[in-house]
Design a protein around this motif. Structure first.
Motif, PDB file in Angstrom:
ATOM      1  N   LEU A  46     132.243 106.143  59.366  1.00  0.00           N
ATOM      2  CA  LEU A  46     131.617 107.533  59.147  1.00  0.00           C
ATOM      3  C   LEU A  46     131.753 107.833  57.444  1.00  0.00           C
ATOM      4  N   HIS A  47     132.690 107.227  56.999  1.00  0.00           N
ATOM      5  CA  HIS A  47     133.184 107.504  55.422  1.00  0.00           C
ATOM      6  C   HIS A  47     134.087 106.577  54.828  1.00  0.00           C
ATOM      7  N   CYS A  48     133.790 106.114  53.260  1.00  0.00           N
ATOM      8  CA  CYS A  48     134.315 105.291  52.820  1.00  0.00           C
ATOM      9  C   CYS A  48     134.630 105.754  51.421  1.00  0.00           C
ATOM     10  N   HIS A  49     136.060 105.760  51.109  1.00  0.00           N
ATOM     11  CA  HIS A  49     136.355 106.066  49.594  1.00  0.00           C
ATOM     12  C   HIS A  49     137.085 105.129  48.827  1.00  0.00           C
ATOM     13  N   VAL A  50     136.634 104.685  47.746  1.00  0.00           N
ATOM     14  CA  VAL A  50     137.490 103.954  47.019  1.00  0.00           C
ATOM     15  C   VAL A  50     138.174 104.640  45.942  1.00  0.00           C
ATOM     16  N   ASP A  51     139.708 104.527  45.918  1.00  0.00           N
ATOM     17  CA  ASP A  51     140.361 105.439  44.999  1.00  0.00           C
ATOM     18  C   ASP A  51     140.646 104.694  43.809  1.00  0.00           C
ATOM     19  N   ALA A  52     139.726 105.030  42.909  1.00  0.00           N
ATOM     20  CA  ALA A  52     139.626 104.327  41.664  1.00  0.00           C
ATOM     21  C   ALA A  52     140.839 104.594  40.576  1.00  0.00           C
ATOM     22  N   VAL A  53     141.716 105.661  41.076  1.00  0.00           N
ATOM     23  CA  VAL A  53     142.907 105.781  40.203  1.00  0.00           C
ATOM     24  C   VAL A  53     144.167 105.207  40.632  1.00  0.00           C
ATOM     25  N   SER A  54     144.153 104.872  41.828  1.00  0.00           N
ATOM     26  CA  SER A  54     145.639 104.328  42.353  1.00  0.00           C
ATOM     27  C   SER A  54     145.706 103.015  41.965  1.00  0.00           C
ATOM     28  N   PRO A  55     146.817 102.773  41.329  1.00  0.00           N
ATOM     29  CA  PRO A  55     147.260 101.263  41.029  1.00  0.00           C
ATOM     30  C   PRO A  55     147.491 100.413  42.317  1.00  0.00           C
ATOM     31  N   ARG A  56     147.517 100.781  43.424  1.00  0.00           N
ATOM     32  CA  ARG A  56     147.678 100.130  44.597  1.00  0.00           C
ATOM     33  C   ARG A  56     146.352  99.605  45.278  1.00  0.00           C
ATOM     34  N   GLY A  57     145.360 100.085  44.490  1.00  0.00           N
ATOM     35  CA  GLY A  57     143.733  99.322  44.995  1.00  0.00           C
ATOM     36  C   GLY A  57     143.511  99.904  46.352  1.00  0.00           C
ATOM     37  N   LEU A  58     143.575 101.366  46.652  1.00  0.00           N
ATOM     38  CA  LEU A  58     143.401 101.569  47.957  1.00  0.00           C
ATOM     39  C   LEU A  58     141.974 101.956  48.331  1.00  0.00           C
ATOM     40  N   VAL A  59     141.383 101.768  49.275  1.00  0.00           N
ATOM     41  CA  VAL A  59     140.049 102.057  49.905  1.00  0.00           C
ATOM     42  C   VAL A  59     140.365 102.611  51.208  1.00  0.00           C
ATOM     43  N   HIS A  60     139.801 103.942  51.472  1.00  0.00           N
ATOM     44  CA  HIS A  60     140.010 104.789  52.578  1.00  0.00           C
ATOM     45  C   HIS A  60     138.913 104.723  53.601  1.00  0.00           C
ATOM     46  N   CYS A  61     138.956 104.383  54.842  1.00  0.00           N
ATOM     47  CA  CYS A  61     137.873 104.307  55.810  1.00  0.00           C
ATOM     48  C   CYS A  61     138.111 105.122  56.945  1.00  0.00           C
ATOM     49  N   LEU A  62     137.137 106.010  57.348  1.00  0.00           N
ATOM     50  CA  LEU A  62     137.097 106.873  58.524  1.00  0.00           C
ATOM     51  C   LEU A  62     136.022 106.496  59.353  1.00  0.00           C
ATOM     52  N   PHE A  63     136.409 106.000  60.625  1.00  0.00           N
ATOM     53  CA  PHE A  63     135.551 105.416  61.829  1.00  0.00           C
ATOM     54  C   PHE A  63     135.287 106.561  62.635  1.00  0.00           C
ATOM     55  N   SER A  64     133.923 106.207  63.558  1.00  0.00           N
ATOM     56  CA  SER A  64     133.665 107.174  64.500  1.00  0.00           C
ATOM     57  C   SER A  64     134.856 107.248  65.687  1.00  0.00           C
ATOM     58  N   ASP A  65     135.483 106.109  65.887  1.00  0.00           N
ATOM     59  CA  ASP A  65     136.538 106.278  67.007  1.00  0.00           C
ATOM     60  C   ASP A  65     137.587 105.418  66.870  1.00  0.00           C
ATOM     61  N   ILE A  66     138.637 105.203  67.502  1.00  0.00           N
ATOM     62  CA  ILE A  66     139.824 104.572  67.414  1.00  0.00           C
ATOM     63  C   ILE A  66     139.524 102.895  67.578  1.00  0.00           C
ATOM     64  N   ALA A  67     138.711 102.753  68.448  1.00  0.00           N
ATOM     65  CA  ALA A  67     138.223 101.242  68.898  1.00  0.00           C
ATOM     66  C   ALA A  67     137.709 100.545  67.481  1.00  0.00           C
ATOM     67  N   GLY A  68     136.853 101.124  66.988  1.00  0.00           N
ATOM     68  CA  GLY A  68     136.309 100.572  65.598  1.00  0.00           C
ATOM     69  C   GLY A  68     137.323 100.396  64.421  1.00  0.00           C
ATOM     70  N   ALA A  69     138.013 101.216  64.319  1.00  0.00           N
ATOM     71  CA  ALA A  69     139.235 101.195  63.311  1.00  0.00           C
ATOM     72  C   ALA A  69     140.255 100.021  63.684  1.00  0.00           C
ATOM     73  N   GLU A  70     140.566 100.189  64.872  1.00  0.00           N
ATOM     74  CA  GLU A  70     141.525  99.035  65.364  1.00  0.00           C
ATOM     75  C   GLU A  70     141.079  97.643  65.251  1.00  0.00           C
ATOM     76  N   GLN A  71     139.545  97.401  65.451  1.00  0.00           N
ATOM     77  CA  GLN A  71     139.100  95.967  65.414  1.00  0.00           C
ATOM     78  C   GLN A  71     139.034  95.736  64.141  1.00  0.00           C
ATOM     79  N   ALA A  72     138.744  96.697  63.279  1.00  0.00           N
ATOM     80  CA  ALA A  72     138.502  96.169  61.529  1.00  0.00           C
ATOM     81  C   ALA A  72     139.910  95.994  61.151  1.00  0.00           C
ATOM     82  N   ALA A  73     140.680  97.012  61.556  1.00  0.00           N
ATOM     83  CA  ALA A  73     142.199  96.677  60.947  1.00  0.00           C
ATOM     84  C   ALA A  73     142.687  95.174  61.442  1.00  0.00           C
TER      85      ALA A  73
END
Length: 99
Positions: A46-73
């Motif tokens: 549903l949404h993907c955000h690249v945090d260009a400020v964080s020195p940890r190199g973070l990318v935040h992702c929101l899926f339509s359901d838990i199953a998709g997020a779990e498979q990706a993880a």
């Protein structure tokens, strides 16, 4: 290390990049595109955000359901991207950084 916590609809990828080393004008868009392609293999993103400020190199992702997020993880945790080992954590979808 293994994934921690119960699966949730949102994940945070760490160690995807070092903003201090990125020099290309559209580097955020390139990373976002790569992440979207990979995540689409596992579920509806549903949404993907690249945090260009964080020195940890973070990318935040929101899926339509838990199953998709779990498979990706499960697929991406511990995988290598641009010479870096990625770590995934589940995050509360209500606090997902929808920026």
């Amino acid at each position: 290390p293994p994934l921690v916590g119960p699966p949730k609809q949102a994940i945070c990828m760490a160690n995807m990049f070092d903003p201090a080393e990125e020099t290309e004008a559209n580097w955020r868009d390139d990373i976002k595109s790569d992440v979207q392609v990979e995540c689409a293999k596992h579920g509806k993103l549903l949404h993907c955000h690249v945090d260009a400020v964080s020195p940890r190199g973070l990318v935040h992702c929101l899926f339509s359901d838990i199953a998709g997020a779990e498979q990706a993880a499960n697929s991406l945790h511990g995988r290598w991207f641009a010479g870096r080992a990625i770590t995934i954590t589940y995050v509360d979808p209500r606090t997902h950084r929808a920026q």
